[in-house]
Design a protein around this motif. Structure first.
Motif, PDB file in Angstrom:
ATOM      1  N   TYR A   1       0.924  -1.207  -0.087  1.00  0.00           N
ATOM      2  CA  TYR A   1       0.073   0.093  -0.120  1.00  0.00           C
ATOM      3  C   TYR A   1       0.797   1.301  -0.026  1.00  0.00           C
ATOM      4  N   LEU A   2       0.584   2.268  -0.642  1.00  0.00           N
ATOM      5  CA  LEU A   2       1.123   3.420  -0.834  1.00  0.00           C
ATOM      6  C   LEU A   2      -0.066   4.616  -0.392  1.00  0.00           C
ATOM      7  N   ARG A   3       0.307   5.379   0.445  1.00  0.00           N
ATOM      8  CA  ARG A   3      -0.850   6.399   0.955  1.00  0.00           C
ATOM      9  C   ARG A   3      -0.769   7.560  -0.126  1.00  0.00           C
TER      10      ARG A   3
ATOM     11  N   ILE B   1      -0.417  11.120  -1.884  1.00  0.00           N
ATOM     12  CA  ILE B   1       0.123  12.232  -1.740  1.00  0.00           C
ATOM     13  C   ILE B   1      -0.564  13.421  -2.768  1.00  0.00           C
TER      14      ILE B   1
ATOM     15  N   GLU C   1      11.219  14.095   2.228  1.00  0.00           N
ATOM     16  CA  GLU C   1      11.273  12.797   1.523  1.00  0.00           C
ATOM     17  C   GLU C   1      10.088  12.407   0.625  1.00  0.00           C
ATOM     18  N   GLU C   2       8.927  13.231   0.555  1.00  0.00           N
ATOM     19  CA  GLU C   2       8.062  13.159  -0.292  1.00  0.00           C
ATOM     20  C   GLU C   2       8.606  13.079  -1.624  1.00  0.00           C
TER      21      GLU C   2
ATOM     22  N   ALA D   1       9.898  10.050  -2.663  1.00  0.00           N
ATOM     23  CA  ALA D   1       9.202   8.832  -2.887  1.00  0.00           C
ATOM     24  C   ALA D   1       8.381   8.976  -4.137  1.00  0.00           C
TER      25      ALA D   1
ATOM     26  N   TYR E   1       5.772   6.548  -6.648  1.00  0.00           N
ATOM     27  CA  TYR E   1       4.584   6.836  -6.820  1.00  0.00           C
ATOM     28  C   TYR E   1       4.085   6.688  -8.374  1.00  0.00           C
TER      29      TYR E   1
ATOM     30  N   LYS F   1       9.215   0.946   0.952  1.00  0.00           N
ATOM     31  CA  LYS F   1       8.679   0.222   2.261  1.00  0.00           C
ATOM     32  C   LYS F   1       9.900  -0.089   3.130  1.00  0.00           C
TER      33      LYS F   1
END
Lengths: 437, 209
Positions: free
Chosen positions: A205-207, A209, A373-374, A377, A381, A393
């Motif tokens: 799972y990736l929340r 953004i 860090e977004e 990431a 995504y 992860k």
């Protein structure tokens, strides 16, 4: 009369310029006259003068005045690459009148001396030689040192020339970095573990953004408006993690842009980042099946100067009026200049950086901002590749370890405060031992 | 004479760049193109005199530093980009540079950005003689660090008492930090503006001393 009206100020300006020029030449002549002749070059060269540091134009040693420093101790520095020496020297018996000490070094057998360090009187007499990139210490080289006591007038009183007791040599293993090695191994191990899981097809799972989800929307807007997309990959070099993250995102953005056939502009400040960005965009067009649509002028180099780059990009924004601006990478003082201009031009703006001091400016002026860090990431995504999601992860697992350490330390701290138990103190120290130096 | 010309040129180009505040105009465009062109030319000259000459050309010419020819040739491969048939050769120095940079940066980042931060976070909350405000500050810092870390969890939904509440606190902590940084940085920018206005009023117009 009209001719006089024009001629008088012209003559005045010519006269003024001539006077200023003459005055400056006179100043230059006066300055030349006031400079005393260089005693080092005028005097006949004696044997002793040959030991003087030629590059620094040190005057000939004056008559005895101050006591020179004593013995010089030179040791190889542990845990380095063989490019540093630990140098210390004995102070003279009488330090009265000494303003500073100048330490000179030369390769044994060579003629010229380099001034490698100035130690003010009263400061520690031990220092690391090799920090100054102008005068590097080379591994396996035998050096000679000579130290001078300096009086407030700048006169130097040299001690004996002394050969270094040790030559610099490097070590393969830095004994002070074992903890870093273990931390790196754990970090990489976790990343490979989740990387492997992701490759085996385990869903992760990736929340959501908001800033990343808006990228497609922003490119779509530019397509609808028929205007270009501007992508600034930061101003740092290729060694910066933020730049690498930005270039990965650029590939994703360029692929979308190629699919939508929207013009793209990528100005660069660093020549190497420019070449990588060009490769990345070219590859993206190829992957999108539109290599013919790739415009070689879409990725271009502007200048290495920080604010000249900003002036150039601001001009592009106001002239070309891109519909979407991306500022992803490392930024410094130029962040607000870029984002504010982009805001004025009416573009939708998405920014992302790990520069803590610049994030507030992006947050206030851009529509979406990827915080720290977004940014790293974002690539995972956008690509949704198992490898990158697994890596993300793994990073989360590392954060979980850090949170566990901090929470446990907090709990033991509170328990220690309440019960003052030896066991709790031992546990607390045991927990901190892998981290605290 | 040259000082006077320099001051007038500086004042003109300062005003030319500031004219952008009104709108993009030909004077700004002139200043923009000049500064981009001059800075690029200057950069090339500086790179040659500060890097290429003292670190490659001089040592190789003096003999005994032939090892430098290898990085020199690697750098030279960048020029192959101008020749499409062999432009792939430029990928070698890029790959070497990126790989080396990451290899060097990884342990340094691990030490500076992870271990040092962690070390600072697990200091004892209370010691003999500490005032209550210092203890309170340490507790807030510790809880704030935890909350900010929770915010940066990407593989868990920000819901529930731990991740939901923690991440909400985390974003508040982050925004408070940004607010303080914003104020601090703006003060620095204001000082830059003051420096420029001083130049205009003092060096150029001599209105203030």
């Amino acid at each position: 009369m009209r001719n006089c009206w024009i001629g008088v100020p012209v003559l005045g300006i010519v006269f003024l310029l001539t006077s200023l020029s003459w005055a400056q030449q006179s100043d230059a002549v006066d300055r030349d006259m006031s400079v005393p002749p260089d005693e080092v070059t005028e005097k006949p060269v004696a044997d002793d003068v040959a030991l003087q540091p030629v590059a620094e134009r040190i005057p000939v040693e004056p008559s005895r005045g101050l006591a020179p420093p004593g013995a010089i101790m030179v040791k190889n520095k542990e845990n380095d690459a063989g490019d540093q020496l630990v140098v210390s020297f004995e102070l003279p018996a009488d330090t009265t009148g000494i303003f500073a000490y100048r330490i000179y070094r030369r390769v044994s057998g060579e003629k010229d001396w380099d001034l490698v360090k100035v130690v003010a009187a009263g400061e520690p007499t031990e220092f690391i030689d090799g920090y100054d990139p102008e005068f590097p210490v080379m591994p396996g080289t035998l050096y000679e040192y000579r130290i001078a006591s300096v009086d407030p007038e700048g006169n130097e009183y040299f001690g004996e020339i002394q050969v270094a007791q040790e030559t610099p040599h490097g070590e393969w293993y830095h004994t002070g970095k074992t903890k870093v090695l273990i931390a790196c191994a754990i970090f990489m191990g976790l990343i490979f573990f989740y990387f492997n899981r992701a490759q085996r097809g385990v869903k992760m799972y990736l929340r959501p953004i908001a800033g990343i989800e808006a990228i497609d929307e922003a490119i779509g807007r530019a397509t609808e408006m028929g205007k270009p997309v501007l992508y600034v990959p930061g101003l740092s070099d290729i060694a910066d993690v933020a730049t690498i993250a930005s270039l990965t995102i650029l590939g994703r953005v360029a692929k979308k842009v190629a699919e939508y056939q929207t013009p793209l502009m990528v100005p660069n400040r660093d020549p190497i980042v420019y070449t990588v960005a060009e490769e990345s965009v070219k590859q993206a067009y190829l992957e999108a099946g539109r290599p013919d649509a790739y415009d070689p002028d879409s990725v271009f180099f502007l200048t290495t100067s920080q604010f000249a780059f900003v002036a150039g990009v601001n001009g592009i924004m106001m002239r070309e009026k891109p519909a979407t601006n991306f500022y992803l990478g490392m930024f410094w003082a130029e962040s607000l200049l870029l984002a504010e201009t982009g805001s004025l031009s009416g573009a939708i703006q998405i920014a992302g950086t790990d520069a803590v001091t610049q994030l507030p400016f992006f947050i206030t002026t851009c529509d979406y901002t990827l915080i720290g860090e977004e940014l790293y990431a974002a690539s995972a995504y956008l690509g949704q590749e198992p490898k990158q999601i697994g890596a993300l992860k793994g990073q989360d697992a590392c954060k979980a370890i850090i949170i566990t350490f901090i929470t446990a330390a907090l709990a033991f701290g509170v328990l220690d405060l309440l019960f003052k138990s030896d066991l709790v103190e031992w546990l607390s120290n045991f927990l901190a031992s892998p981290i605290v130096e | 004479m040259y000082d006077v010309i320099g001051i007038w040129a500086g004042a003109f180009f300062t005003l030319a760049i500031y004219s952008f505040l009104y709108k993009e105009n030909p004077i700004y465009r002139l200043a923009e193109h000049l500064v981009v062109g001059i800075s690029l030319g200057y950069g090339i000259a500086v790179t040659y005199s500060n890097v290429l000459k003292p670190r490659l050309i001089d040592p190789v010419n003096s003999g005994g530093h032939w090892i430098l020819v290898i990085p020199g040739l690697m750098g030279f491969l960048y020029i192959t980009r101008f020749f499409p048939r062999i432009s792939w050769l430029s990928r070698y120095p890029i790959a070497l540079l990126m790989g080396t940079s990451m290899g060097v940066a990884f342990p340094l980042t691990m030490k500076a950005a992870v271990l040092r931060q962690l070390e600072s976070a697990i200091i004892p909350l209370y010691r003999e003689g500490m005032s209550w405000d210092v203890v309170l500050g340490s507790v807030i810092m510790l809880l704030g660090t935890l909350a900010a870390l929770i915010y940066f969890f990407f593989s868990k939904p920000h819901k529930g008492p731990f991740f939901g509440f923690g991440s909400r606190i985390g974003i508040w902590v982050i925004m408070l930090g940004f607010g303080a940084t914003f104020g601090f940085t703006v003060m620095g920018r204001i000082s830059l503006l003051i420096g420029r206005v001083q130049f205009l009023l003092s060096d150029w117009l001599h209105l203030i001393k």
